[in-house]
Design a protein around this motif. Sequence first.
Motif, PDB file in Angstrom:
ATOM      1  N   VAL A 173       0.842  -1.204   0.000  1.00 38.82           N
ATOM      2  CA  VAL A 173       0.000   0.000   0.000  1.00 38.82           C
ATOM      3  C   VAL A 173       0.876   1.253   0.000  1.00 38.82           C
ATOM      4  O   VAL A 173       1.764   1.411   0.846  1.00 38.82           O
ATOM      5  CB  VAL A 173      -0.935   0.001   1.227  1.00 38.82           C
ATOM      6  N   LYS A 181      -0.107   7.361  -0.781  1.00 39.17           N
ATOM      7  CA  LYS A 181      -1.219   8.041  -1.455  1.00 39.17           C
ATOM      8  C   LYS A 181      -2.510   7.264  -1.279  1.00 39.17           C
ATOM      9  O   LYS A 181      -3.574   7.847  -1.015  1.00 39.17           O
ATOM     10  CB  LYS A 181      -0.876   8.202  -2.932  1.00 39.17           C
ATOM     11  N   VAL A 182      -2.409   5.948  -1.405  1.00 43.53           N
ATOM     12  CA  VAL A 182      -3.599   5.098  -1.228  1.00 43.53           C
ATOM     13  C   VAL A 182      -4.074   5.145   0.213  1.00 43.53           C
ATOM     14  O   VAL A 182      -5.277   5.261   0.495  1.00 43.53           O
ATOM     15  CB  VAL A 182      -3.283   3.639  -1.653  1.00 43.53           C
ATOM     16  N   ILE A 204      -6.373   7.994   1.252  1.00 40.15           N
ATOM     17  CA  ILE A 204      -7.747   8.102   0.724  1.00 40.15           C
ATOM     18  C   ILE A 204      -8.731   8.060   1.889  1.00 40.15           C
ATOM     19  O   ILE A 204      -8.637   7.210   2.777  1.00 40.15           O
ATOM     20  CB  ILE A 204      -8.044   6.961  -0.272  1.00 40.15           C
ATOM     21  N   THR A 250     -13.369   3.359   4.174  1.00 38.24           N
ATOM     22  CA  THR A 250     -12.124   2.648   3.861  1.00 38.24           C
ATOM     23  C   THR A 250     -12.056   1.314   4.595  1.00 38.24           C
ATOM     24  O   THR A 250     -12.896   1.014   5.452  1.00 38.24           O
ATOM     25  CB  THR A 250     -10.888   3.474   4.280  1.00 38.24           C
ATOM     26  N   ASP A 277      -9.980   3.110  -0.288  1.00 37.76           N
ATOM     27  CA  ASP A 277      -8.536   2.875  -0.345  1.00 37.76           C
ATOM     28  C   ASP A 277      -8.220   1.576  -1.081  1.00 37.76           C
ATOM     29  O   ASP A 277      -7.254   1.483  -1.851  1.00 37.76           O
ATOM     30  CB  ASP A 277      -7.930   2.869   1.060  1.00 37.76           C
ATOM     31  N   TYR A 332      -8.415   2.139  -4.886  1.00 43.69           N
ATOM     32  CA  TYR A 332      -7.225   2.811  -5.413  1.00 43.69           C
ATOM     33  C   TYR A 332      -6.014   1.876  -5.409  1.00 43.69           C
ATOM     34  O   TYR A 332      -5.190   1.907  -6.324  1.00 43.69           O
ATOM     35  CB  TYR A 332      -6.930   4.075  -4.609  1.00 43.69           C
ATOM     36  N   ALA A 333      -5.902   1.037  -4.383  1.00 49.67           N
ATOM     37  CA  ALA A 333      -4.784   0.091  -4.320  1.00 49.67           C
ATOM     38  C   ALA A 333      -4.853  -0.889  -5.488  1.00 49.67           C
ATOM     39  O   ALA A 333      -3.823  -1.219  -6.103  1.00 49.67           O
ATOM     40  CB  ALA A 333      -4.808  -0.657  -2.988  1.00 49.67           C
ATOM     41  N   GLU A 386      -3.890   0.941  -8.783  1.00 52.03           N
ATOM     42  CA  GLU A 386      -2.441   1.084  -8.902  1.00 52.03           C
ATOM     43  C   GLU A 386      -1.786  -0.250  -9.252  1.00 52.03           C
ATOM     44  O   GLU A 386      -0.846  -0.311 -10.052  1.00 52.03           O
ATOM     45  CB  GLU A 386      -1.848   1.613  -7.590  1.00 52.03           C
ATOM     46  N   ASN A 440     -13.410   4.396  -7.517  1.00 53.65           N
ATOM     47  CA  ASN A 440     -14.247   4.090  -6.357  1.00 53.65           C
ATOM     48  C   ASN A 440     -15.649   4.678  -6.409  1.00 53.65           C
ATOM     49  O   ASN A 440     -16.514   4.302  -5.620  1.00 53.65           O
ATOM     50  CB  ASN A 440     -13.555   4.560  -5.074  1.00 53.65           C
TER      51      ASN A 440
END
Length: 443
Positions: A91, A94-95, A98, A102, A127, A130-131, A134, A165
């Motif tokens: 992780v 930045k993630v 979030i 979460t 989160d 986003y993870a 990425e 998300n």
Amino acid sequence: MYKCSIKKLTVILMSALIVIAMSGLSSQAFAVTKVTKPSITAGGAMVYCENTGEVVYSKNAGTRYSPYSITKLVTALLAVQNLPLDKEVTVSAKVAAIGETTMSLEPGEKVTVEQLLYGMLMLSGNDAAYALGEAVSGNMNDFVALMNKTAKNIGCTHTHFANPNGMKSSSHYTTAGDFIQITRVALSNSTIKKIAGTKVYKMKATNKNKARTFKTHMDLLTDSGSGVYAGKTGYWTQYDCSLACAYKKNGLNLYIVILADTKTQRENDLKKLIDYSVKKVDGVRVVKAGKNEGKVRIKHGVKTRIDAYTSEDAYAYLPKEGSKSLISTKTVMDDDVKAPITRGTEVGTLKIYVGDDLVNQVPLVVNEDVATGWFPSYLGISNFASVIIGLVALAVMGFFIWVVAMRASYRRKKKKIRQRKIMRMAEEEARREAERNRRDWHF
């Protein structure tokens, strides 16, 4: 007076016939019931029947609305298509930064793709979304571009995503008509279907967090009778919510999307749409509850073979141009049913096909208790058969003893007869000898 009686009898019979005819017409009239399209609070909605390939319900299907967290079904789809479930993801800061809803990821935390999927679809973790983005593309710009390309490939013409998300944005929108296609594709994936249908998930401890327990946000998933088996909710405010889910019960498979609804009415609207669709889609009853589908073998039982029955009515739903001749069934009995068992125990399955497609399955159950049998039951011989075999064995043994006894008696009788014959012969010889002696003496 006799003529008058005949006239009265004729009038009575005619009246009775009229009443019967009217009753028949009345029953036919009541038999034909019109299904009324429900009124729902949602701004846009669609119900699609996978069995028949038809849109069962539609409201403002082409109007753009914010999808909110049901967007995560697209993120999940791309994750399972591009990443192994056991891949470990580290992780980023930045993630971890979030906010909103979460799964509480920490910078440097090592989690698997599978764990992120559970956190995203069950807890609606932003989160986690986003993870995964990425992990798939390396950065959000490329991932969002992939999301939009995928939506276009699925057939969405009025959809555009700005994030993984579902955070509200003027450039993040969809329609009920578009998202029903996304829902079909996403929830047809076995991994997503499993995760989006999980009620409770226990996540193991990581290098940054203790073990955690996730619980679904979809109340209808916890209701075993609802028919809803997987889905995702979306929420912005209590007056602006969304939902995408899959329903299957008694062979009827539906995909449902609800947009721009209120939190208090969302579930109620879903129930209305399901109820309407169940009544609207015509099904063919393939088998009734309680139908005998053959015998199942019971290992080590007092009885080693008993009847199995269908536990419920079962239907098949045909495409518009489909014929009933496409419907077929196959009975599959479990081969490892061991005594003791009780009434209602599931011992097999009746599978229903339309063409080559399995469309429904009905559990087969027994209608009696079966206790553990005697030792011969381990050889597949029931107690009743053991008794019969024992009686037959006794009968055979008795017959054998009787035969032996009869033969012995016959031999004894034969010996006595032979002895008597010898005695008679000896007596006869003695008499003859005496007669010869007498003659010799007289001479």
